[in-house]
Write a protein that holds these residues in place. Structure first.
Motif, short mmCIF file in Angstrom:
data_model
loop_
_atom_site.label_atom_id
_atom_site.label_comp_id
_atom_site.label_asym_id
_atom_site.label_seq_id
_atom_site.Cartn_x
_atom_site.Cartn_y
_atom_site.Cartn_z
N PRO A 129 0.95 -1.32 -0.14
CA PRO A 129 0.16 0.07 0.25
C PRO A 129 0.93 1.57 0.09
N GLU A 130 0.34 2.44 -0.38
CA GLU A 130 1.40 3.41 -0.69
C GLU A 130 1.00 4.18 0.69
N ALA A 184 -1.21 8.25 0.77
CA ALA A 184 -3.03 7.11 0.26
C ALA A 184 -3.82 7.81 0.30
N GLU A 199 -5.52 2.54 3.62
CA GLU A 199 -4.11 2.24 3.11
C GLU A 199 -3.54 2.88 3.76
N LYS A 200 -3.71 3.66 4.29
CA LYS A 200 -1.59 4.58 4.95
C LYS A 200 -1.75 4.00 5.83
N ALA A 220 -0.15 0.82 4.70
CA ALA A 220 1.24 0.89 4.13
C ALA A 220 2.39 1.41 5.24
N ARG A 261 -3.61 -3.10 -6.41
CA ARG A 261 -4.36 -3.29 -6.00
C ARG A 261 -5.54 -2.42 -5.14
N ASP A 262 -6.87 -2.51 -4.84
CA ASP A 262 -6.95 -0.72 -4.23
C ASP A 262 -7.89 -1.17 -3.32
N TRP A 263 -6.69 -0.69 -2.24
CA TRP A 263 -6.34 -0.86 -0.96
C TRP A 263 -6.79 -0.49 -0.50
N CYS A 264 -8.28 1.27 -0.82
CA CYS A 264 -9.16 1.10 0.44
C CYS A 264 -10.31 0.26 0.05
N ARG A 277 -8.64 -5.65 1.51
CA ARG A 277 -6.79 -5.38 2.65
C ARG A 277 -6.45 -7.11 2.14
#
Length: 167
Positions: free
Chosen positions: A73-74, A77, A82-83, A86, A147-150, A153
């Motif tokens: 994950p970025e 985010a 996501e944050k 990450a 992947r769409d981490w939002c 997961r």
């Protein structure tokens, strides 16, 4: 030319070529098997580190390395989930790399940002990408859609079943 000199020459060309967008297209194809000894300079996020690679005696190349075959994950985010994920991935990668030097293998040019793509092993032989996958902190990545981490997961059981492992 001796084999060790040829290896060093190829690694320098690969690492320098990855620094220039036009050259990185040319450098993306060849791979260096390794291992190449390196020291961690910085953990950028859950799938990218900066290293000083020891390409031959008294010669070091500093380069960003994207871990082959995984996607984390970025930190920048789109959502809190996501944050949070990450930060957890970066924290765990930092802990895995804490004991000492690493080796790079299966090294090639990367398609973005002048970095190289490689597998990374710790001094005790741990493949850090696979360790992060097993722990569910990253997903397998074959270079296609991220992947769409939002929305979702990964879990330790589903992380390796994503888009492949080529990286």
């Amino acid at each position: 030319m001796p084999q060790s000199s040829l290896f060093g020459y190829r690694l320098v060309l690969l690492l320098v070529g990855a620094s220039f967008p036009a050259a990185s297209t040319l450098a993306a194809e060849p791979r260096i098997a390794g291992p190449v000894a390196a020291d961690i300079v910085k953990v950028r996020d859950g799938d990218t580190v900066e290293v000083e690679a020891h390409i031959w005696p008294q010669q070091v190349v500093r380069v960003a390395v994207r871990l082959r075959g995984i996607d984390a994950p970025e930190l920048k985010a789109r959502c809190d989930a996501e944050k949070t994920a990450a930060i957890a991935a970066r924290t765990r990668l930092t802990a895995l790399l804490a004991p000492g030097g690493v080796t790079l293998s299966n090294i090639s040019g990367d398609k973005y940002f002048g970095r190289v793509l490689a597998e990374l092993n710790t001094a005790d032989g741990t493949d850090v990408g696979r360790a992060l996958l097993r722990e569910g902190l990253v997903v397998a990545y074959g270079g296609k859609t991220r992947r769409d981490w939002c929305k979702t997961r990964p879990t330790p059981h589903s992380a390796g079943a994503a888009t492949g492992h080529a990286g």
